[in-house]
Write an enzyme that holds these catalytic residues in place. Structure first.
Site, PDB file in Angstrom:
ATOM      1  N   HIS A 158      61.956 -60.178  13.069  1.00  0.00           N
ATOM      2  CA  HIS A 158      60.996 -61.237  13.366  1.00  0.00           C
ATOM      3  C   HIS A 158      60.435 -61.087  14.767  1.00  0.00           C
ATOM      4  CE1 HIS A 158      62.911 -63.899  16.350  1.00  0.00           C
ATOM      5  NE2 HIS A 158      64.066 -63.626  15.772  1.00  0.00           N
ATOM      6  N   CYS A 159      59.286 -61.693  14.991  1.00  0.00           N
ATOM      7  CA  CYS A 159      58.715 -61.844  16.330  1.00  0.00           C
ATOM      8  C   CYS A 159      58.413 -63.324  16.486  1.00  0.00           C
ATOM      9  CB  CYS A 159      57.502 -60.938  16.529  1.00  0.00           C
ATOM     10  SG  CYS A 159      56.250 -61.055  15.233  1.00  0.00           S
TER      11      CYS A 159
END
Length: 268
Positions: A158-159
């Site tokens: 994820h970011c």
């Protein structure tokens, strides 16, 4: 006793985590498919509710790869802690990258924002960012692939929004698994679904014509566009010639490690 990971049969409704999905089922090399329950993607986990955290805890995750930088984490907060899960923070852009630009946004400097974003320049900026990750973050991307090949699955990438830095990391992983580019692109574009999109923060008073124009100027930066991902693929072709050379020479993923990666993540 080791708990058997729960594999969701449908996309879950998570209250505080956007853009979550399992990559399982995508067609890959030699007629195989990505295994369900081994590779997930999402936006950040900082706002996960207790119920969200309980669900994530059922997945049997080994590693969460967080591609946010310090500025992102300061804005949204650190990920919630998941018991027994390793969190690896690998920023895919410099914390100071674009600081002057975002200061302009916060100052609502419309004149300068028109200069840097209007007439397609926002989209050009995004495409260039994708190119920079491919060429400038080979150490980080190589580390992710080698970790997955060795012991880091099930994994969640994820970011902040789960579309750009996570999108590229997922795309590179899928390339290594032999997933076709059009299939990778189709998954990438799923981030545009209304329930998955990152919510742009606005001040309560930001409702005037200038604010609406600023939001419109910024909109390409909050979208997943095929042209952005294609810029990354074209960069691989231009610099390395083939995906195989990119993986070996650029990311340090040799044939043996790639075989281990595929053995862990693919199923017949």
């Amino acid at each position: 006793m080791t708990q058997t990971p729960h594999v969701p049969s449908t996309e879950p409704e998570l209250a505080g985590v956007r853009n979550f999905r399992d990559l399982g089922g995508l067609p890959a090399a030699d007629g195989r498919r990505v295994r369900h329950g081994v590779l997930y993607r999402s936006g950040h986990l900082a706002h996960a509710t207790e119920e969200d955290a309980r669900f994530l805890g059922t997945l049997g995750l080994h590693t969460v790869f967080d591609f946010r930088n310090d500025a992102d984490i300061a804005l949204d907060g650190p990920d919630v802690e998941l018991t027994g899960v390793r969190n690896v923070n690998l920023p895919l852009n410099d914390p100071a990258h674009g600081a002057e630009f975002w200061n302009m946004v916060r100052a609502r400097d419309l004149a300068h924002l028109r200069t840097v974003l209007a007439d397609g320049r926002a989209a050009d900026r995004m495409a260039e960012t994708y190119r920079e990750v491919i060429t400038g973050r080979t150490a980080e991307l190589g580390h992710v692939l080698r970790s997955l090949a060795d012991d880091s699955v099930p994994a969640l990438m994820h970011c902040a929004a789960g579309k750009d830095r996570a999108g590229l990391s997922v795309a590179v992983t899928l390339l290594a698994l032999g997933v076709a580019r059009d299939v990778i692109e189709a998954d990438y574009l799923e981030s545009n679904a209304p329930h998955r999109r990152y919510r742009m923060r606005r001040a309560p008073e930001a409702t005037g014509p200038e604010d609406r124009e600023i939001a419109e100027l910024l909109s390409p930066m909050f979208e997943a566009r095929a042209t952005y991902l294609r810029a990354a693929f074209e960069t691989i072709d231009a610099v390395w010639g083939t995906v195989d050379r990119y993986l070996i020479e650029g990311l340090g993923l040799g044939p043996a490690a790639r075989e281990r990666l595929q053995a862990r993540l693919l199923t017949d």
